[in-house]
Design a protein around this motif. Structure first.
Motif, PDB file in Angstrom:
ATOM      1  N   ALA A 213       0.840  -1.199   0.000  1.00 22.41           N
ATOM      2  CA  ALA A 213       0.000   0.000   0.000  1.00 22.41           C
ATOM      3  C   ALA A 213       0.872   1.245   0.000  1.00 22.41           C
ATOM      4  O   ALA A 213       1.876   1.318   0.718  1.00 22.41           O
ATOM      5  CB  ALA A 213      -0.913  -0.002   1.222  1.00 22.41           C
ATOM      6  N   GLY A 214       0.482   2.223  -0.800  1.00 21.72           N
ATOM      7  CA  GLY A 214       1.182   3.495  -0.847  1.00 21.72           C
ATOM      8  C   GLY A 214       0.325   4.605  -0.259  1.00 21.72           C
ATOM      9  O   GLY A 214      -0.603   4.354   0.519  1.00 21.72           O
ATOM     10  N   THR A 215       0.629   5.821  -0.644  1.00 24.49           N
ATOM     11  CA  THR A 215      -0.132   6.974  -0.157  1.00 24.49           C
ATOM     12  C   THR A 215      -0.579   7.849  -1.325  1.00 24.49           C
ATOM     13  O   THR A 215      -0.638   9.068  -1.214  1.00 24.49           O
ATOM     14  CB  THR A 215       0.707   7.798   0.845  1.00 24.49           C
ATOM     15  OG1 THR A 215       1.976   8.133   0.250  1.00 24.49           O
ATOM     16  CG2 THR A 215       0.950   7.011   2.122  1.00 24.49           C
ATOM     17  N   THR A 216      -0.909   7.212  -2.441  1.00 24.47           N
ATOM     18  CA  THR A 216      -1.388   7.936  -3.607  1.00 24.47           C
ATOM     19  C   THR A 216      -2.900   8.159  -3.515  1.00 24.47           C
ATOM     20  O   THR A 216      -3.594   7.557  -2.689  1.00 24.47           O
ATOM     21  CB  THR A 216      -1.085   7.148  -4.885  1.00 24.47           C
ATOM     22  OG1 THR A 216      -1.784   5.901  -4.823  1.00 24.47           O
ATOM     23  CG2 THR A 216       0.413   6.898  -5.038  1.00 24.47           C
ATOM     24  N   TYR A 217      -3.406   9.003  -4.397  1.00 27.30           N
ATOM     25  CA  TYR A 217      -4.843   9.279  -4.439  1.00 27.30           C
ATOM     26  C   TYR A 217      -5.620   8.007  -4.749  1.00 27.30           C
ATOM     27  O   TYR A 217      -6.659   7.721  -4.134  1.00 27.30           O
ATOM     28  CB  TYR A 217      -5.102  10.362  -5.476  1.00 27.30           C
ATOM     29  CG  TYR A 217      -6.465  11.015  -5.416  1.00 27.30           C
ATOM     30  CD1 TYR A 217      -7.363  10.806  -4.373  1.00 27.30           C
ATOM     31  CD2 TYR A 217      -6.854  11.900  -6.434  1.00 27.30           C
ATOM     32  CE1 TYR A 217      -8.603  11.427  -4.331  1.00 27.30           C
ATOM     33  CE2 TYR A 217      -8.090  12.537  -6.403  1.00 27.30           C
ATOM     34  CZ  TYR A 217      -8.968  12.292  -5.365  1.00 27.30           C
ATOM     35  OH  TYR A 217     -10.189  12.912  -5.336  1.00 27.30           O
ATOM     36  N   THR A 218      -5.132   7.205  -5.712  1.00 28.63           N
ATOM     37  CA  THR A 218      -5.868   5.986  -6.059  1.00 28.63           C
ATOM     38  C   THR A 218      -5.789   4.939  -4.951  1.00 28.63           C
ATOM     39  O   THR A 218      -6.719   4.150  -4.774  1.00 28.63           O
ATOM     40  CB  THR A 218      -5.365   5.386  -7.382  1.00 28.63           C
ATOM     41  OG1 THR A 218      -3.939   5.226  -7.322  1.00 28.63           O
ATOM     42  CG2 THR A 218      -5.737   6.286  -8.560  1.00 28.63           C
ATOM     43  N   GLN A 219      -4.687   4.912  -4.208  1.00 28.95           N
ATOM     44  CA  GLN A 219      -4.627   4.008  -3.055  1.00 28.95           C
ATOM     45  C   GLN A 219      -5.703   4.378  -2.038  1.00 28.95           C
ATOM     46  O   GLN A 219      -6.366   3.520  -1.456  1.00 28.95           O
ATOM     47  CB  GLN A 219      -3.247   4.075  -2.396  1.00 28.95           C
ATOM     48  CG  GLN A 219      -3.083   3.116  -1.217  1.00 28.95           C
ATOM     49  CD  GLN A 219      -3.007   1.662  -1.646  1.00 28.95           C
ATOM     50  OE1 GLN A 219      -2.198   1.297  -2.493  1.00 28.95           O
ATOM     51  NE2 GLN A 219      -3.860   0.821  -1.067  1.00 28.95           N
ATOM     52  N   PHE A 220      -5.886   5.686  -1.830  1.00 27.67           N
ATOM     53  CA  PHE A 220      -6.895   6.176  -0.895  1.00 27.67           C
ATOM     54  C   PHE A 220      -8.291   5.724  -1.296  1.00 27.67           C
ATOM     55  O   PHE A 220      -9.056   5.198  -0.476  1.00 27.67           O
ATOM     56  CB  PHE A 220      -6.819   7.702  -0.833  1.00 27.67           C
ATOM     57  CG  PHE A 220      -7.909   8.353  -0.034  1.00 27.67           C
ATOM     58  CD1 PHE A 220      -8.003   8.170   1.342  1.00 27.67           C
ATOM     59  CD2 PHE A 220      -8.848   9.175  -0.658  1.00 27.67           C
ATOM     60  CE1 PHE A 220      -9.015   8.776   2.078  1.00 27.67           C
ATOM     61  CE2 PHE A 220      -9.862   9.787   0.071  1.00 27.67           C
ATOM     62  CZ  PHE A 220      -9.945   9.582   1.445  1.00 27.67           C
ATOM     63  N   THR A 221      -8.657   5.888  -2.561  1.00 30.30           N
ATOM     64  CA  THR A 221     -10.013   5.527  -2.978  1.00 30.30           C
ATOM     65  C   THR A 221     -10.207   4.018  -3.038  1.00 30.30           C
ATOM     66  O   THR A 221     -11.292   3.511  -2.755  1.00 30.30           O
ATOM     67  CB  THR A 221     -10.349   6.152  -4.346  1.00 30.30           C
ATOM     68  OG1 THR A 221      -9.362   5.750  -5.311  1.00 30.30           O
ATOM     69  CG2 THR A 221     -10.396   7.668  -4.260  1.00 30.30           C
ATOM     70  N   ALA A 222      -9.158   3.285  -3.396  1.00 28.24           N
ATOM     71  CA  ALA A 222      -9.282   1.827  -3.489  1.00 28.24           C
ATOM     72  C   ALA A 222      -9.422   1.193  -2.111  1.00 28.24           C
ATOM     73  O   ALA A 222     -10.295   0.345  -1.894  1.00 28.24           O
ATOM     74  CB  ALA A 222      -8.074   1.245  -4.218  1.00 28.24           C
ATOM     75  N   GLN A 223      -8.574   1.576  -1.172  1.00 30.72           N
ATOM     76  CA  GLN A 223      -8.584   0.889   0.119  1.00 30.72           C
ATOM     77  C   GLN A 223      -9.661   1.412   1.059  1.00 30.72           C
ATOM     78  O   GLN A 223     -10.152   0.679   1.925  1.00 30.72           O
ATOM     79  CB  GLN A 223      -7.214   0.975   0.788  1.00 30.72           C
ATOM     80  CG  GLN A 223      -6.876   2.309   1.429  1.00 30.72           C
ATOM     81  CD  GLN A 223      -5.513   2.280   2.122  1.00 30.72           C
ATOM     82  OE1 GLN A 223      -4.604   1.559   1.724  1.00 30.72           O
ATOM     83  NE2 GLN A 223      -5.357   3.093   3.151  1.00 30.72           N
ATOM     84  N   THR A 224     -10.061   2.673   0.887  1.00 32.69           N
ATOM     85  CA  THR A 224     -11.036   3.251   1.808  1.00 32.69           C
ATOM     86  C   THR A 224     -12.459   3.107   1.295  1.00 32.69           C
ATOM     87  O   THR A 224     -13.390   2.914   2.086  1.00 32.69           O
ATOM     88  CB  THR A 224     -10.726   4.741   2.049  1.00 32.69           C
ATOM     89  OG1 THR A 224      -9.345   4.888   2.385  1.00 32.69           O
ATOM     90  CG2 THR A 224     -11.579   5.313   3.174  1.00 32.69           C
TER      91      THR A 224
END
Length: 356
Positions: A213-224
């Motif tokens: 997991a990273g801290t990109t915008y798409t990581q935020f929407t995918a994991q949250t």
């Protein structure tokens, strides 16, 4: 247009918000209070949510909730121009809307300054990472974008009832063996079939799978929010007005087909799939990258080759199939200076649990 005490400007010509969303945003404008929302062609409702943020709701029951973002890096201008043009086409009815849509122009301050970012890389500040900063322009912007995205998905149907998507469009600093490619955030599952098929229709040549997991915008929407999310790299960085937007036709058509819920593009070969196997991190200012400054993304590295050094640290290629993506020695210490990837076989991908 009138000037406000906070330095922003109020538009007396509200249609400018929709007809040229990019210019409206770069001007630091805001609509007059009674024109921040309304109705445009085909009964589509719109709402200005703040600088660079527009939400659309179709007249009919939406089939999905979609975030389309661009300009998270301010100098990546072609996708920003595409998004602004898409907004104008929705407003006039040239592009039918079948989904709930949040349009995001990311780092507007950096867009005005024609640079990647002002203080910190915005695409490293999501998933709450901005809270660790003590100041800077991007800290506040990341918090604003997270909050707007949270509100948008809070109003959406459950992910198992109506799909959630996030398409974040970028252009790359350097050339690439695969000129247009996609990065998928780490979710612990293989990409959804719907995402793979959509990327193929967008003529994306390669997919890069993150394994952490990273801290990109798409990581935020995918994991949250369980969004099917991807970061698209669509070509080279160029200034506003110097992009040949026809070069981006396939990706543009694919985004438009997604928001209109129509089929687009003929059957194409599936993109090649690569997996991140290591990350080169810049630890100190003594960091050196032992590659040419213009080495393309996805360049094959030779086994035994020294790629980077930083004090006692060395990165030596240990396999014969490693490639380098996003080599960048100019990042701040502590940030990624390159990704090492290898091609993923179809058999490996097939054994991985599928996304929804």
């Amino acid at each position: 247009m009138t000037s406000n005490a906070d330095g922003t400007r109020t538009m007396t010509d509200a249609p400018g918000l929709l007809t040229d969303f990019l210019s409206f945003s770069l001007a630091d404008a805001r609509p007059v209070a009674d024109r921040a929302g309304g109705e445009c062609a085909h009964g589509v409702r719109y709402q200005w949510l703040g600088a660079g943020l527009l939400q659309f709701e179709p007249e009919a029951k939406p089939v999905a909730s979609v975030v389309v973002s661009a300009g998270v890096h301010g100098d990546e201008t072609a996708p920003i121009e595409l998004v602004s043009r898409m907004v104008a086409d929705i407003a006039c009815g040239a592009l039918p809307l079948a989904c709930r849509l949040l349009v995001v122009l990311g780092n507007i301050g950096a867009m005005r300054a024609a640079c990647r970012y002002l203080d910190d890389d915005l695409n490293r500040l999501f998933c709450g990472a901005h809270a660790r900063l003590h100041g800077g322009s991007e800290k506040a912007r990341a918090a604003t974008l997270e909050a707007a995205t949270a509100r948008f998905f809070a109003q959406a149907a459950p992910a198992d009832a109506a799909p959630r998507w996030h398409i974040d469009m970028h252009t790359a600093i350097r050339a690439s063996v695969f000129e247009q490619f996609a990065l998928l955030p780490h979710t612990g599952r293989a990409p959804a079939d719907a995402m793979l098929e959509w990327l193929a229709r967008a003529r994306i040549a390669a997919i890069l799978l993150h394994t952490a997991a990273g801290t990109t915008y798409t990581q935020f929407t995918a994991q949250t929010y369980e969004a099917m999310a991807c970061t698209l790299e669509l070509g080279k960085v160029r200034p506003f007005g110097q992009n040949d937007l026809s070069h981006f036709d396939a990706a543009d058509r694919a985004v438009r087909s997604l928001v209109a819920n129509v089929a687009s593009g003929s059957a194409t070969p599936m993109p090649r799939v690569f997996t991140v196997v290591d990350q080169i991190t810049k630890r100190t200012d003594a960091f050196e990258l032992a590659l040419a400054s213009d080495v393309p993304n996805f360049t094959v590295l030779a086994k035994g080759q020294e790629v980077a050094r930083d004090g006692d640290y060395r990165y030596i290629v240990t396999r014969g199939d490693e490639r380098i993506v996003f080599p960048n020695p100019s990042v701040k210490p502590g940030l990624r200076a390159g990704l090492i990837v290898v091609e993923t076989t179809a058999e490996t991908l097939a054994r991985t649990p599928r996304g929804s």
